[in-house]
Design a protein around this motif. Structure first.
Motif, PDB file in Angstrom:
ATOM      1  N   ALA A 249       4.216   4.523   4.013  1.00 23.75           N
ATOM      2  CA  ALA A 249       4.210   3.060   4.069  1.00 23.75           C
ATOM      3  C   ALA A 249       3.084   2.490   3.208  1.00 23.75           C
ATOM      4  O   ALA A 249       3.274   1.487   2.507  1.00 23.75           O
ATOM      5  CB  ALA A 249       4.066   2.599   5.518  1.00 23.75           C
ATOM      6  N   ALA A 250       1.920   3.116   3.260  1.00 23.22           N
ATOM      7  CA  ALA A 250       0.793   2.645   2.447  1.00 23.22           C
ATOM      8  C   ALA A 250       1.112   2.764   0.959  1.00 23.22           C
ATOM      9  O   ALA A 250       0.797   1.868   0.167  1.00 23.22           O
ATOM     10  CB  ALA A 250      -0.465   3.440   2.792  1.00 23.22           C
ATOM     11  N   ALA A 251       1.745   3.877   0.572  1.00 20.48           N
ATOM     12  CA  ALA A 251       2.095   4.077  -0.830  1.00 20.48           C
ATOM     13  C   ALA A 251       3.095   3.028  -1.306  1.00 20.48           C
ATOM     14  O   ALA A 251       3.015   2.539  -2.435  1.00 20.48           O
ATOM     15  CB  ALA A 251       2.667   5.481  -1.026  1.00 20.48           C
ATOM     16  N   ILE A 252       4.031   2.663  -0.453  1.00 19.94           N
ATOM     17  CA  ILE A 252       5.014   1.637  -0.815  1.00 19.94           C
ATOM     18  C   ILE A 252       4.322   0.290  -1.003  1.00 19.94           C
ATOM     19  O   ILE A 252       4.605  -0.450  -1.957  1.00 19.94           O
ATOM     20  CB  ILE A 252       6.104   1.548   0.268  1.00 19.94           C
ATOM     21  CG1 ILE A 252       6.982   2.809   0.217  1.00 19.94           C
ATOM     22  CG2 ILE A 252       6.959   0.294   0.088  1.00 19.94           C
ATOM     23  CD1 ILE A 252       7.941   2.938   1.380  1.00 19.94           C
ATOM     24  N   GLN A 253       3.391  -0.053  -0.110  1.00 19.42           N
ATOM     25  CA  GLN A 253       2.670  -1.312  -0.249  1.00 19.42           C
ATOM     26  C   GLN A 253       1.795  -1.308  -1.505  1.00 19.42           C
ATOM     27  O   GLN A 253       1.668  -2.338  -2.177  1.00 19.42           O
ATOM     28  CB  GLN A 253       1.823  -1.560   0.993  1.00 19.42           C
ATOM     29  CG  GLN A 253       2.659  -1.801   2.244  1.00 19.42           C
ATOM     30  CD  GLN A 253       1.810  -2.129   3.459  1.00 19.42           C
ATOM     31  OE1 GLN A 253       1.200  -3.185   3.529  1.00 19.42           O
ATOM     32  NE2 GLN A 253       1.774  -1.216   4.415  1.00 19.42           N
ATOM     33  N   CYS A 254       1.221  -0.165  -1.827  1.00 25.74           N
ATOM     34  CA  CYS A 254       0.417  -0.075  -3.045  1.00 25.74           C
ATOM     35  C   CYS A 254       1.283  -0.247  -4.291  1.00 25.74           C
ATOM     36  O   CYS A 254       0.864  -0.882  -5.267  1.00 25.74           O
ATOM     37  CB  CYS A 254      -0.320   1.265  -3.102  1.00 25.74           C
ATOM     38  SG  CYS A 254      -1.646   1.414  -1.884  1.00 25.74           S
ATOM     39  N   GLU A 255       2.484   0.302  -4.246  1.00 28.61           N
ATOM     40  CA  GLU A 255       3.388   0.121  -5.384  1.00 28.61           C
ATOM     41  C   GLU A 255       3.777  -1.348  -5.526  1.00 28.61           C
ATOM     42  O   GLU A 255       3.886  -1.877  -6.643  1.00 28.61           O
ATOM     43  CB  GLU A 255       4.638   0.989  -5.217  1.00 28.61           C
ATOM     44  CG  GLU A 255       5.566   0.911  -6.419  1.00 28.61           C
ATOM     45  CD  GLU A 255       6.779   1.811  -6.310  1.00 28.61           C
ATOM     46  OE1 GLU A 255       7.747   1.599  -7.073  1.00 28.61           O
ATOM     47  OE2 GLU A 255       6.765   2.734  -5.478  1.00 28.61           O
ATOM     48  N   MET A 256       3.971  -2.031  -4.407  1.00 25.97           N
ATOM     49  CA  MET A 256       4.283  -3.459  -4.445  1.00 25.97           C
ATOM     50  C   MET A 256       3.091  -4.242  -5.015  1.00 25.97           C
ATOM     51  O   MET A 256       3.266  -5.152  -5.837  1.00 25.97           O
ATOM     52  CB  MET A 256       4.626  -3.948  -3.041  1.00 25.97           C
ATOM     53  CG  MET A 256       4.912  -5.444  -2.956  1.00 25.97           C
ATOM     54  SD  MET A 256       6.380  -5.949  -3.874  1.00 25.97           S
ATOM     55  CE  MET A 256       7.665  -5.471  -2.730  1.00 25.97           C
ATOM     56  N   ARG A 257       1.897  -3.892  -4.595  1.00 24.28           N
ATOM     57  CA  ARG A 257       0.698  -4.567  -5.120  1.00 24.28           C
ATOM     58  C   ARG A 257       0.585  -4.344  -6.624  1.00 24.28           C
ATOM     59  O   ARG A 257       0.290  -5.279  -7.383  1.00 24.28           O
ATOM     60  CB  ARG A 257      -0.551  -4.031  -4.409  1.00 24.28           C
ATOM     61  CG  ARG A 257      -1.844  -4.718  -4.800  1.00 24.28           C
ATOM     62  CD  ARG A 257      -3.030  -4.126  -4.030  1.00 24.28           C
ATOM     63  NE  ARG A 257      -4.258  -4.851  -4.301  1.00 24.28           N
ATOM     64  CZ  ARG A 257      -5.061  -4.598  -5.321  1.00 24.28           C
ATOM     65  NH1 ARG A 257      -4.754  -3.609  -6.161  1.00 24.28           N
ATOM     66  NH2 ARG A 257      -6.162  -5.315  -5.506  1.00 24.28           N
ATOM     67  N   ASP A 258       0.795  -3.104  -7.070  1.00 23.12           N
ATOM     68  CA  ASP A 258       0.727  -2.806  -8.496  1.00 23.12           C
ATOM     69  C   ASP A 258       1.749  -3.628  -9.280  1.00 23.12           C
ATOM     70  O   ASP A 258       1.476  -4.074 -10.404  1.00 23.12           O
ATOM     71  CB  ASP A 258       0.983  -1.314  -8.740  1.00 23.12           C
ATOM     72  CG  ASP A 258      -0.205  -0.448  -8.329  1.00 23.12           C
ATOM     73  OD1 ASP A 258      -1.281  -1.011  -8.049  1.00 23.12           O
ATOM     74  OD2 ASP A 258      -0.046   0.790  -8.291  1.00 23.12           O
ATOM     75  N   ALA A 259       2.929  -3.837  -8.697  1.00 23.21           N
ATOM     76  CA  ALA A 259       3.979  -4.593  -9.380  1.00 23.21           C
ATOM     77  C   ALA A 259       3.552  -6.041  -9.598  1.00 23.21           C
ATOM     78  O   ALA A 259       3.783  -6.621 -10.669  1.00 23.21           O
ATOM     79  CB  ALA A 259       5.278  -4.531  -8.578  1.00 23.21           C
ATOM     80  N   PHE A 260       2.925  -6.655  -8.600  1.00 25.83           N
ATOM     81  CA  PHE A 260       2.457  -8.034  -8.755  1.00 25.83           C
ATOM     82  C   PHE A 260       1.292  -8.105  -9.744  1.00 25.83           C
ATOM     83  O   PHE A 260       1.194  -9.052 -10.530  1.00 25.83           O
ATOM     84  CB  PHE A 260       2.046  -8.613  -7.403  1.00 25.83           C
ATOM     85  CG  PHE A 260       3.183  -9.235  -6.650  1.00 25.83           C
ATOM     86  CD1 PHE A 260       3.690 -10.473  -7.024  1.00 25.83           C
ATOM     87  CD2 PHE A 260       3.757  -8.587  -5.568  1.00 25.83           C
ATOM     88  CE1 PHE A 260       4.743 -11.055  -6.331  1.00 25.83           C
ATOM     89  CE2 PHE A 260       4.811  -9.159  -4.869  1.00 25.83           C
ATOM     90  CZ  PHE A 260       5.304 -10.403  -5.252  1.00 25.83           C
ATOM     91  N   VAL A 261       0.400  -7.108  -9.723  1.00 28.82           N
ATOM     92  CA  VAL A 261      -0.700  -7.077 -10.684  1.00 28.82           C
ATOM     93  C   VAL A 261      -0.152  -6.996 -12.105  1.00 28.82           C
ATOM     94  O   VAL A 261      -0.608  -7.709 -13.012  1.00 28.82           O
ATOM     95  CB  VAL A 261      -1.647  -5.886 -10.398  1.00 28.82           C
ATOM     96  CG1 VAL A 261      -2.645  -5.706 -11.542  1.00 28.82           C
ATOM     97  CG2 VAL A 261      -2.398  -6.112  -9.092  1.00 28.82           C
ATOM     98  N   ASP A 262       0.848  -6.127 -12.316  1.00 27.86           N
ATOM     99  CA  ASP A 262       1.466  -6.000 -13.640  1.00 27.86           C
ATOM    100  C   ASP A 262       2.069  -7.322 -14.089  1.00 27.86           C
ATOM    101  O   ASP A 262       1.976  -7.696 -15.266  1.00 27.86           O
ATOM    102  CB  ASP A 262       2.544  -4.912 -13.623  1.00 27.86           C
ATOM    103  CG  ASP A 262       1.967  -3.510 -13.554  1.00 27.86           C
ATOM    104  OD1 ASP A 262       0.777  -3.345 -13.891  1.00 27.86           O
ATOM    105  OD2 ASP A 262       2.702  -2.586 -13.155  1.00 27.86           O
TER     106      ASP A 262
END
Length: 395
Positions: free
Chosen positions: A41-54
């Motif tokens: 779950a943490a990895a999925i949220q981190c991927e979502m955060r990275d997507a918004f940063v990009d």
């Protein structure tokens, strides 16, 4: 009597073996991947955060110089996740930091960087004036300002469900050969059992985007995941939810649907036809449902042949075991914006752009309306004076 006792012992042996096979623990996700559901779950949220940063970095760097470099490359670089994760305070050497400091200092620094950017930094980003190209005049990036103001309060919710079912089958059989006067008696003995265990783990997490980008514990976990501190790299063909999910596709789609697609959310056709629905402020919402199913199977089927040497003996003993595990991982992601009055994001954006283009026209129109109002007032006063004169003169 001897035959009966042998038969009873043989049946007990098969049954006991079958029962023992079904006494394993409840299946868990980390049995297969060595990664816990919490970490997934943490990895999925981190991927979502990275997507918004990009997405934000892309917006900042979209205007390019003639040589192909971004006009605001320095700002883009200041938000680079890898550089932020490797941050060392000026005058300090990374080798002099403790392991805890190597994790804590970069996380707090990244939080501060994003806090400053979201508070006022994005308004300091400048681009060449589109109304005066090739003059060197720089103006605030209104498109970036609109993007940050609109999407910072995006509400992101996640629903995780890990449903695991494990089924164990054990079949046992053998032949009993008993010597008699004129030959042998063959007796087939068999037994089987099926054991099924299921575990379900589900929960919901939610956060606002601006808080998501500045949250120190989340940044800390994401940095550790990026550096593979918790587990092996996230490349799992057999367990796809552990790998990258391509969430940048959905983030970019959500932004685009709002900016140019008049996204209003999930409203049934019946609701759209109800009187007054059009006047309700929309809540631009997108829901993504992802499901991953992994089926693991295994079996063993040893056969043992024993030659009887007299009395009652085992022959052709067989023990067949099988295990099937079905893991169903469901992920629901909801992205929702607060309402923007009675308009969609696209309409509000269009109105803002139109307002800039028509500022002079609107100013002139306002002056014309004021002049017309004065003219009308003068005419009313003239009519009133004529009526009073007629009354006084008795005409």
């Amino acid at each position: 009597m001897k035959f009966s006792r042998a038969l009873w012992r043989a049946g007990c042996a098969v049954s006991s073996a079958a029962l023992l096979s079904s006494c394993a623990g409840v299946p868990r996700t980390d049995d297969t991947t060595n990664v816990s559901p919490t970490l997934i779950a943490a990895a999925i949220q981190c991927e979502m955060r990275d997507a918004f940063v990009d997405r934000i970095q892309s917006a900042i760097g979209r205007i390019q110089n003639k040589d192909g470099t971004s006009v605001n490359q320095a700002t883009v670089d200041s938000l680079d996740r890898n550089k932020l994760a490797a941050y060392v305070p000026p005058g300090m050497n990374r080798s002099a930091l403790s392991d805890d400091q190597k994790i804590e200092i970069p996380a707090r620094h990244e939080s501060d960087v994003w806090y400053d950017f979201l508070k006022s930094g994005y308004m300091r980003v400048k681009i060449p004036d589109p109304q005066a190209p090739n003059t060197g005049k720089m103006v605030p990036d209104n498109e970036l300002i609109d993007l940050i103001k609109t999407f910072s309060p995006t509400f992101i919710a996640y629903r995780f469900k890990f449903d695991i079912t494990q089924t164990d089958n054990l079949d046992g059989s053998f032949d009993l050969l008993s010597a008699v006067t004129h030959g042998t008696v063959k007796t087939d003995v068999s037994g089987s059992v099926e054991g099924k265990r299921q575990s379900t783990d589900q929960w919901v997490a939610a956060v606002r985007l601006d808080q998501f980008l500045t949250n120190v514990p989340i940044i800390r976990v994401c940095n550790n995941l990026r550096n593979h501190q918790y587990s092996e790299p996230r490349h799992q063909l057999a367990y796809p939810i552990v790998g990258k999910l391509g969430l940048d596709y959905y983030v970019n789609g959500f932004v685009s649907k709002n900016q140019s697609g008049n996204l209003i959310g999930e409203i049934e056709t019946v609701e759209l036809l109800k009187p007054g629905t059009a006047d309700k402020p929309p809540l631009p919402t997108e829901t993504i449902d992802l499901q991953f199913t992994t089926t693991l199977k295994g079996a063993i089927n040893p056969v043992l042949k024993i030659a009887p040497l007299g009395a009652t003996k085992f022959s052709d003993a067989m023990l067949k075991g099988g295990r099937q595990r079905v893991d169903i991982h469901s992920l629901t992601i909801i992205m929702q914006l607060p309402n923007v009055g009675n308009a969609t994001v696209s309409n509000a954006r269009s109105a803002a752009e139109r307002g800039e283009a028509r500022r002079d026209f609107d100013s002139g129109a306002a002056e014309a309306r004021r002049a017309l109002a004065i003219h009308d007032q003068n005419q009313r006063e003239d009519r009133r004076d004529r009526v009073l004169n007629e009354i006084i003169l008795g005409n």
